[in-house]
Design an enzyme around this catalytic site. Structure first.
Site, mmCIF file in Angstrom:
data_model
loop_
_atom_site.group_PDB
_atom_site.id
_atom_site.type_symbol
_atom_site.label_atom_id
_atom_site.label_comp_id
_atom_site.label_asym_id
_atom_site.label_seq_id
_atom_site.Cartn_x
_atom_site.Cartn_y
_atom_site.Cartn_z
ATOM 1 N N SER A 211 15.867 9.244 -15.374
ATOM 2 C CA SER A 211 15.617 9.543 -13.948
ATOM 3 C C SER A 211 16.167 8.369 -13.150
ATOM 4 C CB SER A 211 14.117 9.693 -13.656
ATOM 5 O OG SER A 211 13.488 8.424 -13.665
ATOM 6 N N LEU B 211 0.826 -1.228 0.000
ATOM 7 C CA LEU B 211 0.000 0.000 0.000
ATOM 8 C C LEU B 211 0.852 1.267 0.000
ATOM 9 C CD1 LEU B 211 -2.875 -1.026 2.488
ATOM 10 C CD2 LEU B 211 -2.569 -1.635 0.093
ATOM 11 N N SER B 212 2.074 1.186 -0.515
ATOM 12 C CA SER B 212 2.976 2.348 -0.457
ATOM 13 C C SER B 212 2.482 3.510 -1.314
ATOM 14 C CB SER B 212 4.396 1.952 -0.862
ATOM 15 O OG SER B 212 4.394 1.402 -2.152
ATOM 16 N N THR C 219 0.029 21.783 -18.438
ATOM 17 C CA THR C 219 1.445 21.977 -18.113
ATOM 18 C C THR C 219 2.360 21.237 -19.090
ATOM 19 O OG1 THR C 219 1.288 20.122 -16.574
ATOM 20 C CG2 THR C 219 0.990 22.316 -15.629
ATOM 21 N N TYR D 118 14.493 6.617 -11.110
ATOM 22 C CA TYR D 118 13.472 5.573 -11.288
ATOM 23 C C TYR D 118 13.726 4.784 -12.573
ATOM 24 C CZ TYR D 118 9.491 3.672 -13.655
ATOM 25 O OH TYR D 118 8.721 2.846 -14.420
ATOM 26 N N HIS D 119 13.858 5.499 -13.699
ATOM 27 C CA HIS D 119 14.034 4.796 -14.971
ATOM 28 C C HIS D 119 15.320 3.962 -14.969
ATOM 29 C CE1 HIS D 119 10.995 7.786 -16.499
ATOM 30 N NE2 HIS D 119 10.638 6.770 -17.263
ATOM 31 N N ASN E 7 14.266 -0.250 -2.910
ATOM 32 C CA ASN E 7 12.983 -0.935 -3.065
ATOM 33 C C ASN E 7 12.919 -1.712 -4.388
ATOM 34 O OD1 ASN E 7 10.049 -1.249 -2.163
ATOM 35 N ND2 ASN E 7 9.870 -0.555 -4.274
ATOM 36 N N GLU F 142 15.741 16.438 -20.213
ATOM 37 C CA GLU F 142 15.371 15.453 -21.249
ATOM 38 C C GLU F 142 15.382 16.153 -22.602
ATOM 39 O OE1 GLU F 142 11.304 14.300 -20.348
ATOM 40 O OE2 GLU F 142 10.584 16.355 -20.444
ATOM 41 N N VAL G 229 1.302 12.056 -17.792
ATOM 42 C CA VAL G 229 0.977 13.288 -18.492
ATOM 43 C C VAL G 229 -0.479 13.358 -18.980
ATOM 44 C CG1 VAL G 229 2.001 12.524 -20.712
ATOM 45 C CG2 VAL G 229 1.847 14.942 -20.175
ATOM 46 N N ARG H 256 12.394 18.887 -15.759
ATOM 47 C CA ARG H 256 13.225 17.687 -15.978
ATOM 48 C C ARG H 256 14.387 18.005 -16.901
ATOM 49 N NH1 ARG H 256 8.942 12.688 -16.593
ATOM 50 N NH2 ARG H 256 7.452 13.460 -15.064
ATOM 51 N N THR I 2 10.047 -0.396 -18.701
ATOM 52 C CA THR I 2 9.518 0.851 -19.256
ATOM 53 C C THR I 2 10.213 1.186 -20.580
ATOM 54 O OG1 THR I 2 9.407 3.236 -18.909
ATOM 55 C CG2 THR I 2 11.112 2.097 -17.713
ATOM 56 N N GLN J 169 6.940 -0.735 -21.401
ATOM 57 C CA GLN J 169 5.647 -0.079 -21.607
ATOM 58 C C GLN J 169 5.802 1.434 -21.591
ATOM 59 O OE1 GLN J 169 1.322 -1.316 -20.234
ATOM 60 N NE2 GLN J 169 2.368 -0.349 -18.542
ATOM 61 N N LYS K 52 14.890 0.525 -13.576
ATOM 62 C CA LYS K 52 14.292 -0.442 -14.511
ATOM 63 C C LYS K 52 15.382 -1.024 -15.431
ATOM 64 C CE LYS K 52 9.872 0.042 -13.388
ATOM 65 N NZ LYS K 52 8.755 -0.879 -13.317
HETATM 66 N N1 USQ Z 1 5.272 15.948 -19.020
HETATM 67 C C1 USQ Z 1 4.820 17.229 -19.318
HETATM 68 N N2 USQ Z 1 3.931 17.809 -18.459
HETATM 69 C C2 USQ Z 1 3.460 17.179 -17.346
HETATM 70 C C3 USQ Z 1 3.910 15.872 -17.063
HETATM 71 C C4 USQ Z 1 4.826 15.286 -17.914
HETATM 72 O O1 USQ Z 1 5.201 17.831 -20.315
HETATM 73 O O2 USQ Z 1 2.652 17.774 -16.626
HETATM 74 C C5 USQ Z 1 6.221 15.282 -19.941
HETATM 75 C C6 USQ Z 1 7.483 14.812 -19.241
HETATM 76 O O3 USQ Z 1 8.450 15.825 -19.164
HETATM 77 C C7 USQ Z 1 7.885 13.633 -20.126
HETATM 78 C C8 USQ Z 1 6.560 13.082 -20.655
HETATM 79 O O4 USQ Z 1 5.600 14.129 -20.435
HETATM 80 O O5 USQ Z 1 8.633 14.069 -21.220
HETATM 81 C C9 USQ Z 1 6.088 11.837 -19.944
HETATM 82 O O6 USQ Z 1 6.034 12.092 -18.554
HETATM 83 P P1 USQ Z 1 5.099 11.242 -17.583
HETATM 84 O O7 USQ Z 1 5.152 11.880 -16.225
HETATM 85 O O8 USQ Z 1 3.789 11.004 -18.195
HETATM 86 O O9 USQ Z 1 5.823 9.828 -17.605
HETATM 87 P P2 USQ Z 1 7.221 9.335 -17.014
HETATM 88 O O10 USQ Z 1 7.765 10.203 -15.954
HETATM 89 O O11 USQ Z 1 8.110 9.009 -18.166
HETATM 90 O O12 USQ Z 1 6.798 7.979 -16.302
HETATM 91 C C10 USQ Z 1 5.595 7.290 -16.612
HETATM 92 C C11 USQ Z 1 5.306 6.332 -15.469
HETATM 93 C C12 USQ Z 1 6.421 5.310 -15.390
HETATM 94 C C13 USQ Z 1 6.592 4.636 -16.743
HETATM 95 C C14 USQ Z 1 6.809 5.658 -17.837
HETATM 96 C C15 USQ Z 1 6.836 5.068 -19.239
HETATM 97 O O13 USQ Z 1 5.190 7.047 -14.242
HETATM 98 O O14 USQ Z 1 6.139 4.384 -14.350
HETATM 99 O O15 USQ Z 1 7.703 3.785 -16.676
HETATM 100 O O16 USQ Z 1 5.724 6.594 -17.832
HETATM 101 S S1 USQ Z 1 7.949 5.940 -20.298
HETATM 102 O O17 USQ Z 1 7.556 7.364 -20.311
HETATM 103 O O18 USQ Z 1 7.882 5.355 -21.601
HETATM 104 O O19 USQ Z 1 9.270 5.839 -19.706
#
Ligand code: USQ
Length: 386
Positions: free
Chosen positions: A181, A34-35, A254, A183-184, A119, A329, A239, A327, A145, A210, A187
């Site tokens: 990140s 439940l984290s 945003t 996190y990434h 973790n 990127e 997003v 970020r 991911t 994914q 993975k």
């Molecule tokens: N972004 C925006 N505005 C926002 C939020 C995000 O422009 O308000 C941008 C981010 O900068 C990024 C993209 O949208 O370039 C995706 O961000 P995200 O927060 O939707 O996704 P991310 O941080 O990459 O992580 C999410 C999940 C993660 C999964 C990953 C798949 O939280 O668990 O592994 O999506 S992937 O993006 O293919 O790495």
């Protein structure tokens, strides 16, 4: 019928997957510490839809779908706990979602980075060692991911190895990875460990790459009490889901930086469909399979335009408000990942972003007052450069 153990059953993907698999006649056992519920509270937020307690979730699943799901509260980083449950239930497959899944959460400070690494790596190593100890034929379905690959200037292959010429000589190398990140990166390390132990112990693994998932609906969510969590704050929301809530609350969408950040997106329903196919069609014993799991490729800028259109069709006034990127990127880049494994199993996406956006906004609108309460958690505060 298979016995399937879902690690992380309380999450955005874990709960609807439990419903889907149970409905298809599989025996479903789940573990969760439940984290995400606690961490969402830590950042001053909550799920858009109120979440029933685990025991109530199980009861509602029985009531509406006539399925029996076994839910254990506990931690996959506790090896004895994990192995006791595996010995008791003898799963045919283990779905490993029990990781800290937020990039911003992992980038807050040293403590959050260390927590994420410990973790995620300990949970993956525990799964690997437990499978080896209890039954090495168990299929490990591991959530990785697309972000492991980063955004390279070549077509991303859907395989673990690729042939490369380095200093004039050819060899097989692991498909290059460049995460964005802490996190990434965890993975990426999961993939390294799984591949290594697959090679020395012959483990059977599906490593799913994914892209970001969006959506509120799956076929089994037939009542409010069966809803999965839906995050929209800067730390836990992804997003598309964030933009839908921002449209409802009148917050300019945003878009970070130039908005050319391009990803492969998939709806919650299609993600469930893909995961079920991968479980019901496991790789051969001792095989390591990589599956790139996404449906449609869009830039963040394009998504904002689509959310604006969907919101305006439903009578909302929606603005797009670019923000400096918190970020680090690439904001404009090439993106062309390969995808052949899921189509070879008969997967085709049933949902598309344009239609789902309207469904999401419609599902969220009745919760506008609840969303208002967590408004302060929406704008980005976590900065990669600190
Ligand atoms: N972004 C925006 N505005 C926002 C939020 C995000 O422009 O308000 C941008 C981010 O900068 C990024 C993209 O949208 O370039 C995706 O961000 P995200 O927060 O939707 O996704 P991310 O941080 O990459 O992580 C999410 C999940 C993660 C999964 C990953 C798949 O939280 O668990 O592994 O999506 S992937 O993006 O293919 O790495």
């Amino acid at each position: 019928m298979m016995r399937i153990l879902i690690l992380g059953i309380d999450g955005y993907l874990g709960w609807p997957l439990a419903l889907r698999l149970a409905k298809r006649g599989h025996e479903v056992i789940g573990i969760d510490n439940l984290s995400t519920r606690r961490f969402s509270e830590e950042v001053g937020s909550d799920s858009a839809f109120p979440l029933p307690k685990p025991e109530d979730r199980v009861r509602e699943a029985k009531r509406h779908l006539d399925v029996d799901i076994t839910f254990y509260k506990g931690d996959v980083t506790d090896y004895n706990f994990l192995t006791e449950i595996m010995k008791k239930h003898k799963p045919d497959a283990i779905v490993h979602f029990a990781e800290q899944r937020s990039a911003p959460y992992s980038m807050k400070d040293r403590d959050h980075a260390v927590y994420t690494v410990v973790n995620n790596e300990v949970s993956t190593l525990n799964v690997i060692y437990a499978v080896k100890q209890i039954d090495p034929t168990i299929h490990i379905l591991k959530m990785g991911t697309m972000g492991e690959y980063g955004t390279p200037n070549f077509d991303i292959p859907e395989s673990i190895y690729v042939e490369a010429i380095v200093n004039g000589k050819k060899d097989k190398i692991i498909v290059p990875r460049k995460a964005g990140s802490v996190y990434h990166w965890t993975k990426v390390h999961d993939t390294d460990f799984l591949l290594y132990f697959h090679e020395i112990w012959g483990l059977t693994v599906t490593d799913i790459m994914q892209g970001p998932v969006y959506g509120t609906r799956t076929e089994e969510i037939v009542d409010e009490s069966l809803r999965t969590r839906f995050d929209f704050d800067e730390t836990w929301g992804t997003v598309v889901n964030r933009f839908c809530v921002q449209a409802i609350l009148g917050i300019p969408l945003t878009v970070y930086g130039k908005g050319g950040q391009t990803r492969g997106f998939i709806s919650l329903e299609d993600s469930m469909e893909a995961l079920t196919l991968l479980l019901e069609h496991p790789p051969n014993h001792g095989e390591y399979r990589v599956a790139n799991q996404f449906a449609e490729i869009y830039s963040v800028r394009k998504i904002a335009e689509m959310v604006k259109n969907a919101g305006e069709e439903l009578g909302l006034k929606v603005e797009i408000g670019p923000l400096p990127n918190p970020r680090v990127e690439a904001e404009e880049h090439y993106y062309n990942p390969e995808r052949k494994v899921l189509p070879s199993l008969g997967f085709y996406p049933k949902k598309n972003l344009k239609d789902e956006l309207k469904n999401m906004i419609k599902d969220l609108l009745p919760y506008r007052e609840r969303l208002e309460r967590y408004k302060d958690a929406i704008l980005p505060k976590t900065k990669w450069r600190m």
